[in-house]
Design a protein around this motif. Structure first.
Motif, mmCIF file in Angstrom:
data_model
loop_
_atom_site.group_PDB
_atom_site.id
_atom_site.type_symbol
_atom_site.label_atom_id
_atom_site.label_comp_id
_atom_site.label_asym_id
_atom_site.label_seq_id
_atom_site.Cartn_x
_atom_site.Cartn_y
_atom_site.Cartn_z
ATOM 1 N N THR A 127 0.867 -1.172 0.000
ATOM 2 C CA THR A 127 0.000 0.000 0.000
ATOM 3 C C THR A 127 0.902 1.220 0.000
ATOM 4 O OG1 THR A 127 -1.676 -1.174 1.282
ATOM 5 C CG2 THR A 127 -1.825 1.232 1.246
ATOM 6 N N THR A 128 0.633 2.146 -0.895
ATOM 7 C CA THR A 128 1.442 3.369 -0.929
ATOM 8 C C THR A 128 0.942 4.342 0.129
ATOM 9 O OG1 THR A 128 0.013 4.524 -2.496
ATOM 10 C CG2 THR A 128 1.780 3.156 -3.418
ATOM 11 N N PRO A 129 1.795 5.290 0.510
ATOM 12 C CA PRO A 129 1.301 6.389 1.341
ATOM 13 C C PRO A 129 0.270 7.188 0.536
ATOM 14 C CG PRO A 129 3.702 6.305 1.348
ATOM 15 C CD PRO A 129 3.230 5.379 0.275
ATOM 16 N N PRO A 130 -0.408 8.149 1.169
ATOM 17 C CA PRO A 130 -1.492 8.873 0.505
ATOM 18 C C PRO A 130 -1.087 9.543 -0.816
ATOM 19 C CG PRO A 130 -1.513 9.323 2.849
ATOM 20 C CD PRO A 130 -0.248 8.557 2.565
ATOM 21 N N LEU A 131 -2.033 9.527 -1.726
ATOM 22 C CA LEU A 131 -1.887 10.196 -3.016
ATOM 23 C C LEU A 131 -2.689 11.488 -2.956
ATOM 24 C CD1 LEU A 131 -2.443 7.033 -5.238
ATOM 25 C CD2 LEU A 131 -0.264 7.999 -4.508
ATOM 26 N N PRO A 132 -2.344 12.516 -3.645
ATOM 27 C CA PRO A 132 -1.322 12.613 -4.677
ATOM 28 C C PRO A 132 0.081 12.924 -4.136
ATOM 29 C CG PRO A 132 -2.483 14.684 -4.569
ATOM 30 C CD PRO A 132 -3.133 13.761 -3.556
ATOM 31 N N GLU A 133 0.213 13.107 -2.816
ATOM 32 C CA GLU A 133 1.519 13.470 -2.261
ATOM 33 C C GLU A 133 2.594 12.429 -2.578
ATOM 34 O OE1 GLU A 133 -1.632 15.376 0.329
ATOM 35 O OE2 GLU A 133 -1.307 13.386 -0.511
ATOM 36 N N PHE A 134 2.186 11.189 -2.758
ATOM 37 C CA PHE A 134 3.149 10.124 -3.009
ATOM 38 C C PHE A 134 2.928 9.457 -4.368
ATOM 39 C CE2 PHE A 134 3.616 10.924 1.444
ATOM 40 C CZ PHE A 134 4.975 10.765 1.665
ATOM 41 N N ASP A 135 2.540 10.245 -5.371
ATOM 42 C CA ASP A 135 2.399 9.722 -6.737
ATOM 43 C C ASP A 135 3.710 9.110 -7.229
ATOM 44 O OD1 ASP A 135 -0.283 10.235 -7.193
ATOM 45 O OD2 ASP A 135 0.076 12.203 -8.098
ATOM 46 N N ARG A 136 4.831 9.711 -6.835
ATOM 47 C CA ARG A 136 6.131 9.186 -7.263
ATOM 48 C C ARG A 136 6.350 7.771 -6.745
ATOM 49 N NH1 ARG A 136 12.007 11.544 -5.601
ATOM 50 N NH2 ARG A 136 13.191 10.116 -6.892
ATOM 51 N N THR A 137 5.886 7.496 -5.532
ATOM 52 C CA THR A 137 5.994 6.157 -4.954
ATOM 53 C C THR A 137 5.136 5.176 -5.743
ATOM 54 O OG1 THR A 137 6.389 7.112 -2.769
ATOM 55 C CG2 THR A 137 5.686 4.807 -2.830
ATOM 56 N N LEU A 138 3.909 5.574 -6.054
ATOM 57 C CA LEU A 138 3.033 4.731 -6.867
ATOM 58 C C LEU A 138 3.679 4.427 -8.216
ATOM 59 C CD1 LEU A 138 0.300 3.343 -7.467
ATOM 60 C CD2 LEU A 138 -0.515 5.587 -8.242
ATOM 61 N N ASN A 139 4.229 5.437 -8.850
ATOM 62 C CA ASN A 139 4.883 5.251 -10.148
ATOM 63 C C ASN A 139 6.056 4.281 -10.049
ATOM 64 O OD1 ASN A 139 3.083 7.016 -11.377
ATOM 65 N ND2 ASN A 139 4.402 8.792 -11.066
ATOM 66 N N PHE A 140 6.815 4.352 -8.961
ATOM 67 C CA PHE A 140 7.929 3.426 -8.745
ATOM 68 C C PHE A 140 7.428 1.984 -8.758
ATOM 69 C CE2 PHE A 140 10.139 0.748 -5.628
ATOM 70 C CZ PHE A 140 11.413 0.698 -6.190
ATOM 71 N N TYR A 141 6.396 1.719 -7.969
ATOM 72 C CA TYR A 141 5.879 0.352 -7.905
ATOM 73 C C TYR A 141 5.318 -0.094 -9.254
ATOM 74 C CZ TYR A 141 6.484 0.164 -2.854
ATOM 75 O OH TYR A 141 7.018 0.138 -1.590
ATOM 76 N N GLU A 142 4.607 0.779 -9.931
ATOM 77 C CA GLU A 142 4.040 0.417 -11.229
ATOM 78 C C GLU A 142 5.137 0.110 -12.249
ATOM 79 O OE1 GLU A 142 -0.338 2.439 -11.401
ATOM 80 O OE2 GLU A 142 1.353 3.765 -11.869
ATOM 81 N N ARG A 143 6.257 0.804 -12.185
ATOM 82 C CA ARG A 143 7.386 0.514 -13.087
ATOM 83 C C ARG A 143 8.020 -0.836 -12.803
ATOM 84 N NH1 ARG A 143 8.849 5.662 -11.710
ATOM 85 N NH2 ARG A 143 10.688 4.945 -10.577
ATOM 86 N N HIS A 144 7.732 -1.389 -11.614
ATOM 87 C CA HIS A 144 8.351 -2.646 -11.212
ATOM 88 C C HIS A 144 7.316 -3.754 -11.019
ATOM 89 C CE1 HIS A 144 12.261 -0.838 -11.169
ATOM 90 N NE2 HIS A 144 11.702 0.205 -10.591
ATOM 91 N N THR A 145 6.380 -3.829 -11.931
ATOM 92 C CA THR A 145 5.382 -4.895 -12.118
ATOM 93 C C THR A 145 4.215 -4.898 -11.143
ATOM 94 O OG1 THR A 145 6.434 -6.703 -10.836
ATOM 95 C CG2 THR A 145 7.178 -6.398 -13.129
ATOM 96 N N PHE A 146 4.090 -3.907 -10.277
ATOM 97 C CA PHE A 146 2.920 -3.836 -9.412
ATOM 98 C C PHE A 146 1.800 -3.144 -10.177
ATOM 99 C CE2 PHE A 146 6.200 -4.635 -6.388
ATOM 100 C CZ PHE A 146 5.594 -5.249 -5.308
ATOM 101 N N GLU A 147 0.578 -3.548 -9.886
ATOM 102 C CA GLU A 147 -0.576 -2.900 -10.504
ATOM 103 C C GLU A 147 -1.621 -2.632 -9.439
ATOM 104 O OE1 GLU A 147 -2.798 -6.888 -12.163
ATOM 105 O OE2 GLU A 147 -1.196 -6.020 -13.370
ATOM 106 N N ILE A 148 -2.417 -1.621 -9.671
ATOM 107 C CA ILE A 148 -3.471 -1.267 -8.718
ATOM 108 C C ILE A 148 -4.486 -2.403 -8.695
ATOM 109 C CG2 ILE A 148 -5.353 0.344 -8.233
ATOM 110 C CD1 ILE A 148 -3.550 2.538 -9.493
ATOM 111 N N SER A 149 -4.826 -2.855 -7.489
ATOM 112 C CA SER A 149 -5.712 -4.007 -7.378
ATOM 113 C C SER A 149 -6.906 -3.760 -6.466
ATOM 114 C CB SER A 149 -4.934 -5.226 -6.875
ATOM 115 O OG SER A 149 -4.465 -4.997 -5.568
ATOM 116 N N GLY A 150 -7.076 -2.546 -6.005
ATOM 117 C CA GLY A 150 -8.202 -2.309 -5.104
ATOM 118 C C GLY A 150 -8.303 -0.855 -4.709
#
Length: 161
Positions: A127-150
């Motif tokens: 689980t990422t920290p709150p968005l949009p403050e941590f969009d960069r964190t979300l992007n990191f995970y998405e670049r490394h095969t994670f996808e939003i699942s819920g």
């Protein structure tokens, strides 16, 4: 940079606790909400205890030149029918600011995925920290095969008194 990645032991609890405090304070500062209660000594004791019980796994990144702890990733085993049994959860991934965008997070994530495979886990969740403050964190995970699942992560504190 090619950090040295070690499997943490209870003796590494202080480094883990210090960086956990840095992570939590960074999140609270960016979202302007006191979302966590953090006590250094309690966190250090808790980390040592969980590591010694073998229910919390931590990989520590160290600067190869200095031996300084520069980041960590933690995992624990979870269970769910939707995940086909056992899977891994990543509650914390932190890299100290001077070492970000240098491959440290990628190296930690790779080590966590290798560990997950060795345990027979079919998936890792984070689980990422709150968005949009941590969009960069979300992007990191998405670049490394994670996808939003819920949806969003929710919590309910339990009164033990």
């Amino acid at each position: 940079m090619h950090p040295t990645i070690i499997c943490a032991t209870p003796e590494n609890a202080r480094d883990i606790a210090v960086m956990t405090g840095e992570l939590l304070h960074e999140i609270m500062e960016r979202i302007n909400v006191k979302a966590f209660r953090f006590h250094q000594d309690e966190t250090e004791t808790r980390a040592a205890e969980l590591l010694s019980r073998g229910v919390y796994y931590v990989f520590l990144a160290k600067d190869p030149a200095t031996g300084e702890a520069i980041g960590f990733i933690s995992l624990y085993e979870s269970y769910a029918l939707y995940a086909e049994g056992a899977y891994g959860t990543i509650p914390e991934l932190y890299v100290r600011p001077p070492y970000r965008s240098m491959g440290v997070g990628v190296a930690l994530l790779k080590r966590a995925k290798d560990f997950a495979a060795s345990r027979g886990w079919k998936r890792l969740e984070v689980t990422t920290p709150p968005l949009p403050e941590f969009d960069r964190t979300l992007n990191f995970y998405e670049r490394h095969t994670f996808e939003i699942s819920g949806g969003r992560k929710l919590k309910s504190d339990i009164d033990l008194s």
